[in-house]
Motif scaffolding. Structure first.
Motif, short mmCIF file in Angstrom:
data_model
loop_
_atom_site.label_atom_id
_atom_site.label_comp_id
_atom_site.label_asym_id
_atom_site.label_seq_id
_atom_site.Cartn_x
_atom_site.Cartn_y
_atom_site.Cartn_z
N GLY A 97 39.55 33.16 41.50
CA GLY A 97 39.84 34.30 42.36
C GLY A 97 41.30 34.70 42.21
N ILE A 98 41.56 35.99 42.26
CA ILE A 98 42.91 36.49 42.06
C ILE A 98 43.01 37.89 42.65
CG2 ILE A 98 42.41 37.52 39.79
CD1 ILE A 98 45.17 36.52 38.85
N SER A 99 44.21 38.30 43.00
CA SER A 99 44.41 39.69 43.42
C SER A 99 44.16 40.60 42.23
CB SER A 99 45.85 39.87 43.92
OG SER A 99 46.20 41.22 43.94
N LYS A 100 43.51 41.73 42.47
CA LYS A 100 43.24 42.65 41.36
C LYS A 100 44.53 43.20 40.77
CE LYS A 100 42.45 46.59 44.47
NZ LYS A 100 41.45 47.58 44.92
N HIS A 101 45.62 43.15 41.55
CA HIS A 101 46.90 43.65 41.06
C HIS A 101 47.60 42.66 40.13
CE1 HIS A 101 46.26 46.84 43.87
NE2 HIS A 101 46.27 45.99 44.88
N LEU A 102 47.14 41.41 40.12
CA LEU A 102 47.72 40.41 39.21
C LEU A 102 46.77 40.04 38.08
CD1 LEU A 102 49.37 37.99 41.82
CD2 LEU A 102 50.50 39.72 40.39
N MET A 103 45.62 40.68 38.06
CA MET A 103 44.61 40.34 37.06
C MET A 103 45.09 40.58 35.63
SD MET A 103 41.68 39.20 36.22
CE MET A 103 40.99 39.14 34.57
N SER A 104 45.64 41.72 35.38
CA SER A 104 46.00 42.07 34.02
C SER A 104 47.13 41.21 33.48
CB SER A 104 46.38 43.55 33.93
OG SER A 104 46.58 43.93 32.60
N SER A 105 48.10 40.87 34.32
CA SER A 105 49.24 40.09 33.86
C SER A 105 48.98 38.59 33.87
CB SER A 105 50.48 40.40 34.71
OG SER A 105 50.21 40.16 36.07
N LEU A 106 48.33 38.08 34.92
CA LEU A 106 48.12 36.63 35.04
C LEU A 106 46.70 36.22 34.67
CD1 LEU A 106 50.09 35.83 38.33
CD2 LEU A 106 50.91 36.00 35.98
N GLY A 107 45.72 36.91 35.24
CA GLY A 107 44.33 36.55 34.98
C GLY A 107 43.94 36.69 33.53
N SER A 108 44.38 37.77 32.89
CA SER A 108 43.97 38.01 31.50
C SER A 108 44.54 36.96 30.55
CB SER A 108 44.41 39.41 31.06
OG SER A 108 45.81 39.52 31.07
N ALA A 109 45.64 36.31 30.94
CA ALA A 109 46.24 35.28 30.09
C ALA A 109 45.33 34.06 29.97
CB ALA A 109 47.59 34.86 30.66
N LEU A 110 44.40 33.90 30.91
CA LEU A 110 43.51 32.74 30.90
C LEU A 110 42.27 32.96 30.03
CD1 LEU A 110 43.63 31.93 34.73
CD2 LEU A 110 45.03 30.92 32.90
N VAL A 111 42.00 34.21 29.70
CA VAL A 111 40.78 34.52 28.97
C VAL A 111 40.75 33.84 27.60
CG1 VAL A 111 39.47 36.39 27.87
CG2 VAL A 111 40.38 36.69 30.18
N SER A 112 41.88 33.79 26.94
CA SER A 112 41.92 33.18 25.60
C SER A 112 41.88 31.66 25.64
CB SER A 112 43.18 33.64 24.86
OG SER A 112 44.34 33.19 25.53
N LYS A 113 42.01 31.08 26.84
CA LYS A 113 42.08 29.62 26.95
C LYS A 113 40.76 28.97 27.35
CE LYS A 113 46.40 29.57 25.93
NZ LYS A 113 46.87 28.99 24.67
N PHE A 114 39.83 29.75 27.88
CA PHE A 114 38.57 29.20 28.35
C PHE A 114 37.41 30.06 27.85
CE2 PHE A 114 41.84 28.00 31.36
CZ PHE A 114 41.63 26.64 31.49
N GLU A 115 36.29 29.40 27.59
CA GLU A 115 35.12 30.10 27.06
C GLU A 115 34.39 30.93 28.11
OE1 GLU A 115 33.90 30.40 23.95
OE2 GLU A 115 35.71 29.39 23.24
N PHE A 116 34.36 30.42 29.36
CA PHE A 116 33.56 31.08 30.40
C PHE A 116 34.35 31.13 31.71
CE2 PHE A 116 30.70 28.70 27.57
CZ PHE A 116 29.93 29.74 27.06
N ILE A 117 34.64 32.34 32.20
CA ILE A 117 35.33 32.51 33.48
C ILE A 117 34.63 33.61 34.28
CG2 ILE A 117 37.50 32.96 34.67
CD1 ILE A 117 39.01 32.29 32.18
#
Length: 298
Positions: A97-117
């Motif tokens: 879970g994350i604020s939608k305002h931090l998704m692009s800067s913080l959340g998206s950084a995790l996409v390349s590190k995990f297969e399923f989120i």
């Protein structure tokens, strides 16, 4: 050639003193346990267990064999369990879970590190409730929560800054900032086109409170765009300014799509935390997320 499963079965029989209990512990049949012990006995050349009316009794040879192998076998099983846990953690679906305002800067950084989120957007208190009730594995929050059932670690600090489109001539503003003419600074800011992600302008109010010591800014936002990152993208293609998190603006400033207008020393930083429930199976994932967020915010 000896089969390591024989030793695993031997350890279970030796510990339980019973073929049936060993079979249940190992999730195999009792005949399979008996067969493996017989093959191990044939391999070492000694009888290891004597059958009794209830269970089995270890022989002196079994006691000696146990002393010889138990440390190495425990170490091997720990390695195996650790490897399985890491493989499980790397490939399972995790919910963040994350604020939608931090998704692009913080959340998206995790996409390349995990297969399923599975991401979901909520404000801090709602994210805490979801983690605390075990409906979310992790949450990225900007508020400290102290409970017995959750783990929370600081991963960095972010700060609100004023940014604007490259079409704006900010020379007058920066001159006034240099001489600390706050009346002229506020007047210049009020003359600009303003963007906000919320009609109640929480970022702008907070900035005005800390920097100008005023609870209510006199300006009115021209555009309300409910995603801070989308708002920044639109500013980069038009004319206007906004108060935003520095982590969201960083990449656009590096690409020279927008410009930093003011990073006031009066504006305090805000801590960012990674929050999760207490779950040993997710400890490795927690550490990986923590490292990645620290790298991005860094």
């Amino acid at each position: 050639m000896v089969n390591l499963e024989w030793y695993r079965t031997f350890k279970s029989v030796y510990k339980n003193g019973n073929f049936s209990l060993a079979a249940k512990e190992l999730f195999i049949s009792q005949p399979a346990v008996s067969q493996q012990i017989s093959m191990l006995e044939a391999h070492v050349g000694y009888k290891l267990f004597n059958r009794k009316s209830k269970g089995v009794e270890s022989t002196e040879y079994a006691k000696l064999l146990n002393n010889l192998i138990i440390e190495a076998l425990d170490r091997l099983e720990n390695v195996e369990n650790g490897f399985r846990a890491k493989a499980f953690n790397a490939n399972r679906l995790i919910s963040i879970g994350i604020s939608k305002h931090l998704m692009s800067s913080l959340g998206s950084a995790l996409v390349s590190k995990f297969e399923f989120i599975d991401f979901s957007f909520h404000h801090d208190d709602a994210l805490f409730e979801l983690v605390d009730s075990k409906k979310l594995d992790f949450a990225v929050v900007t508020k400290k929560y102290d409970t017995f059932d959750t783990i929370q670690k600081k991963v960095g600090e972010i700060k609100q800054v004023i940014v604007g489109s490259n079409t704006i001539d900010a020379s007058e503003l920066k001159s006034n900032i240099k001489i600390k003419d706050f009346s002229a600074i506020e007047h210049w800011l009020n003359d600009q086109k303003w963007y906000s992600h919320n009609a109640q302008i929480p970022h702008i109010k907070l900035f005005w409170l800390h920097v100008f010591n005023k609870k209510r800014p006199s300006m009115i936002p021209n555009y309300i765009i409910p995603s801070e990152y989308e708002m920044l993208e639109i500013i980069s293609k038009n004319t206007g300014i906004a108060v935003v998190w520095d982590c969201n603006a960083k990449s656009l400033m590096q690409e020279k799509k927008i410009q930093l207008l003011w990073n006031s020393t009066q504006m305090p930083s805000t801590d960012v935390f990674l929050l999760s429930g207490k779950n040993e199976n997710l400890s490795t994932v927690f550490e990986n997320i923590e490292v990645e967020l620290k790298r991005v915010i860094g």
